[in-house]
Write a protein that holds these residues in place. Structure first.
Motif, PDB file in Angstrom:
ATOM      1  N   SER A 223       0.839  -1.207   0.000  1.00 46.32           N
ATOM      2  CA  SER A 223       0.000   0.000   0.000  1.00 46.32           C
ATOM      3  C   SER A 223       0.874   1.259   0.000  1.00 46.32           C
ATOM      4  CB  SER A 223      -0.971  -0.005   1.186  1.00 46.32           C
ATOM      5  OG  SER A 223      -0.288   0.239   2.389  1.00 46.32           O
ATOM      6  N   LEU A 224       2.014   1.214   0.679  1.00 39.39           N
ATOM      7  CA  LEU A 224       2.886   2.399   0.682  1.00 39.39           C
ATOM      8  C   LEU A 224       3.349   2.737  -0.723  1.00 39.39           C
ATOM      9  CD1 LEU A 224       5.099   1.741   3.837  1.00 39.39           C
ATOM     10  CD2 LEU A 224       3.405   3.546   3.532  1.00 39.39           C
ATOM     11  N   ARG A 225       3.678   1.696  -1.466  1.00 40.77           N
ATOM     12  CA  ARG A 225       4.198   1.919  -2.816  1.00 40.77           C
ATOM     13  C   ARG A 225       3.076   2.166  -3.811  1.00 40.77           C
ATOM     14  NH1 ARG A 225       9.181   3.375  -1.789  1.00 40.77           N
ATOM     15  NH2 ARG A 225      10.575   1.711  -1.183  1.00 40.77           N
ATOM     16  N   GLN A 226       2.077   1.241  -3.820  1.00 39.98           N
ATOM     17  CA  GLN A 226       1.085   1.304  -4.900  1.00 39.98           C
ATOM     18  C   GLN A 226      -0.051   2.280  -4.622  1.00 39.98           C
ATOM     19  OE1 GLN A 226       0.226  -2.862  -5.244  1.00 39.98           O
ATOM     20  NE2 GLN A 226       2.440  -3.171  -5.433  1.00 39.98           N
ATOM     21  N   ALA A 227      -0.556   2.290  -3.383  1.00 40.11           N
ATOM     22  CA  ALA A 227      -1.671   3.200  -3.111  1.00 40.11           C
ATOM     23  C   ALA A 227      -1.131   4.591  -2.771  1.00 40.11           C
ATOM     24  CB  ALA A 227      -2.533   2.669  -1.973  1.00 40.11           C
ATOM     25  N   TYR A 228      -0.342   4.678  -1.725  1.00 41.55           N
ATOM     26  CA  TYR A 228       0.032   6.008  -1.227  1.00 41.55           C
ATOM     27  C   TYR A 228       1.136   6.685  -2.042  1.00 41.55           C
ATOM     28  CZ  TYR A 228      -2.982   4.786   2.604  1.00 41.55           C
ATOM     29  OH  TYR A 228      -4.082   4.423   3.336  1.00 41.55           O
ATOM     30  N   GLY A 229       1.970   5.909  -2.722  1.00 43.74           N
ATOM     31  CA  GLY A 229       3.053   6.500  -3.513  1.00 43.74           C
ATOM     32  C   GLY A 229       3.952   7.368  -2.651  1.00 43.74           C
ATOM     33  N   VAL A 230       4.441   6.817  -1.544  1.00 41.60           N
ATOM     34  CA  VAL A 230       5.174   7.637  -0.573  1.00 41.60           C
ATOM     35  C   VAL A 230       6.456   8.257  -1.119  1.00 41.60           C
ATOM     36  CG1 VAL A 230       4.266   6.638   1.558  1.00 41.60           C
ATOM     37  CG2 VAL A 230       6.188   5.536   0.415  1.00 41.60           C
ATOM     38  N   ASP A 231       7.009   7.667  -2.175  1.00 43.19           N
ATOM     39  CA  ASP A 231       8.251   8.231  -2.744  1.00 43.19           C
ATOM     40  C   ASP A 231       8.045   9.645  -3.251  1.00 43.19           C
ATOM     41  OD1 ASP A 231       9.289   5.748  -2.494  1.00 43.19           O
ATOM     42  OD2 ASP A 231       8.943   5.174  -4.582  1.00 43.19           O
ATOM     43  N   LEU A 232       6.808   9.937  -3.634  1.00 42.52           N
ATOM     44  CA  LEU A 232       6.557  11.209  -4.321  1.00 42.52           C
ATOM     45  C   LEU A 232       6.208  12.346  -3.364  1.00 42.52           C
ATOM     46  CD1 LEU A 232       4.469   9.818  -7.293  1.00 42.52           C
ATOM     47  CD2 LEU A 232       6.896  10.334  -7.206  1.00 42.52           C
ATOM     48  N   MET A 233       6.119  12.006  -2.083  1.00 44.85           N
ATOM     49  CA  MET A 233       5.689  13.027  -1.125  1.00 44.85           C
ATOM     50  C   MET A 233       6.815  14.011  -0.850  1.00 44.85           C
ATOM     51  SD  MET A 233       3.888  11.997   2.412  1.00 44.85           S
ATOM     52  CE  MET A 233       3.867  10.328   1.893  1.00 44.85           C
TER      53      MET A 233
END
Ligand SMILES: O=C1C[C@@](O)(C(=O)O)C[C@@H](O)[C@@H]1O
Length: 514
Positions: A223-233
């Motif tokens: 979910s961190l990678r696919q849903a939330y896309g945390v890298d882009l924050m």
């Protein structure tokens, strides 16, 4: 719109591994890498019959990712027999044999730092960690940081006990103001957003669980990678949240976040488990928190926290969308449920071949179960299309108040079992009955379903609720709450971003992932 590039923060996603043997740990490391972890955390004290040299060498020889090693201190574990000396020996060895990070509790870190840190030549980084049970003020936290800093740590880690989402704001404040690399978060369901928003406020690491290793409050790696896309924050990322209780059932994050990314909007949408609305709006008043969805049970209560309310939402008396107006920070409330639910029903009728002239709901009997926020939206929508509304709610006064507002009829809840609708009636469930995890329940007696031509369920988890399954078996045309969910989210997206939602993209997500 803010532009979105790749990797906007340098936060690492770390998977805490749970296995108790070295072989399993090696398998879990490989799995963690494939699920998107940047590093793994291994607790030496959890390894059965831990043999320091042998096990550490095996782990480091086979590591596909950087390893963070920790050894929980004796005072946190009743079944742990080793003493502090043993812990330090193990960590020292880990450092020498190839650990990338070694984590030490503040209680023993000073001692370790005094003897070790000056002669520390390996590439291994020292993390000094501390669990803070009761944070009274931001100053308290600054003091903890100062004593952690004095251990000479490369990275500080603070885990703060939080009983309420509003307490997390102190963590965000600390992260934004700390001059040294810091990991800070809270655990548990109410702590979830501290993990998710960590990279926005500067946390250098956040945790994500491996599939199957679920822990409350810990997002999954996927979910961190696919849903939330945390890298882009990054620091400019606008935060949108679903205010609800419970909140874990919501599919909002897997719909809104990929849609933000699809259109290049720098935003994140997170579940917010809120207990106290007043305190929530007082604490999260910065422009960073740009908008909210509102779910069970707060759609009516939030109206009084809005500075302005759109006329439709005002007349319904329920708000499911709030935006913070950028020019003056005022909270403006809207209702996107109303049109979403009614058009979902109308379009289903239309697709089924019913003439829409003058309107498919006109003069039809509309039986509504549930007079809360979603029920109010449905009732006002049905009234706007000329339907005749009959309302049931376990709270009869609430049913009567809504009936008065839409010129409908309220009946006592006990009458629902024997209620005989007229031919061609529509049934709408606006209660949470049947929602995951209580999926087997239905809000009306099964035998009465044959009397309805259309049955709509505002519950969307699961997609086909037991009510819908039973209604279809009884011959009714069924309309899933997923359709309402999609439409209300499209309306929200327009309000959140100020631009037109990519409707087909959103529909594809709903069709493939719900
Ligand atoms: O009713 C719903 C569903 C919802 O609460 C959710 O579960 O994501 C989000 C709300 O905006 C909407 O009105």
């Amino acid at each position: 719109m803010g532009s979105v590039g790749l990797l906007k923060n340098s936060a690492m996603v770390c998977a805490p591994l749970m296995a108790t043997s070295v072989d399993q740990l090696i398998d879990e490391m490989v799995e963690a890498k494939s699920q998107g972890a940047d590093c793994v955390e291994i607790r030496l004290d959890a390894i059965h019959n831990f043999q320091p040299h042998k096990h550490l060498q095996l782990l480091f020889k086979n590591k596909p990712l950087p390893i963070l090693i920790l050894y929980r201190p004796i005072w946190e574990r009743n079944d742990f027999e080793a003493d502090a000396h043993k812990q330090l020996e193990a960590l020292r060895l880990a450092k020498e044999l190839g650990a990338d990070y070694v984590e030490l509790d503040l209680k023993i870190a000073s001692e370790f730092a005094k003897n070790e840190k000056s002669s520390w030549s390996s590439g291994c980084k020292l993390i000094t960690s501390c669990f803070v049970d009761n944070v009274t003020s931001k100053e308290d936290l600054s003091q903890v940081v100062a004593s952690m800093q004095s251990t000479g740590a490369d990275i500080l880690k603070i885990v703060i006990n939080a009983n309420d989402i509003t307490e997390l704001e102190k963590t965000f404040h600390l992260l934004s103001h700390c001059q040294v690399p810091l990991i800070a978060y809270s655990v548990g369901e109410r702590g979830l957003i501290s993990q998710l928003l960590g990279p926005k406020f500067g946390s250098v690491l956040l945790y994500g669980s491996l599939d199957g290793n679920a822990v409350p409050g810990l997002p999954s790696l996927a979910s961190l990678r696919q849903a939330y896309g945390v890298d882009l924050m990054d620091n400019d990322t606008k935060v949108f949240g679903l205010i609800s209780k419970p909140v874990g059932h919501s599919k909002g994050p897997i719909l809104h976040n990929p849609t933000f990314r699809h259109v290049g909007y720098n935003g994140i949408y997170v579940p917010m488990f809120v207990d106290d609305l007043k305190e929530f709006f007082r604490v999260y008043s910065s422009p960073d928190f740009a908008g909210f969805s509102v779910g069970i049970p707060y759609k009516e209560a939030v109206v009084s926290f809005c500075d302005e309310v759109d006329p439709l939402a005002e007349s319904i008396g329920a708000v499911n969308t709030i935006i913070r107006r950028p020019c003056d920070g005022k909270l403006i409330g809207y209702n996107t449920d109303c049109e979403a639910s009614i058009t979902a029903i109308e379009d289903a009728l239309k697709a089924n071949g019913e003439a829409l002239v003058p309107c498919s709901l006109a003069r039809k009997m509309f039986v509504l179960v549930g007079a809360g926020g979603a029920g109010r939206a449905l009732a006002f929508g049905a009234k706007s299309r000329g339907a005749r509304i009959v309302i049931f709610d376990i709270d009869f006064d609430r049913a009567k108040a809504l009936a008065a507002a839409v010129s409908g009829e309220a009946l006592p809840f006990e009458k629902l079992a024997s209620f005989q609708p007229e031919k061609g009636a529509i049934l709408a469930n606006a209660t949470p009955i049947g929602m995951h995890p209580n999926k087997d329940r239905i809000p009306v007696p099964e035998g009465s379903l044959k009397d309805y031509v259309v049955v709509f369920d505002a519950v969307y988890t699961p997609r086909r609720t037991t009510l819908l399954e039973d209604a279809e078996a009884a011959g009714a045309l069924i309309v899933s709450g997923v359709e309402m969910f999609l439409r209300q989210a499209i309306g929200q997206f327009n309000l959140f971003t100020g631009s037109k939602a990519p409707e087909e993209f959103m529909r594809d997500i709903v069709m493939s992932k719900f």
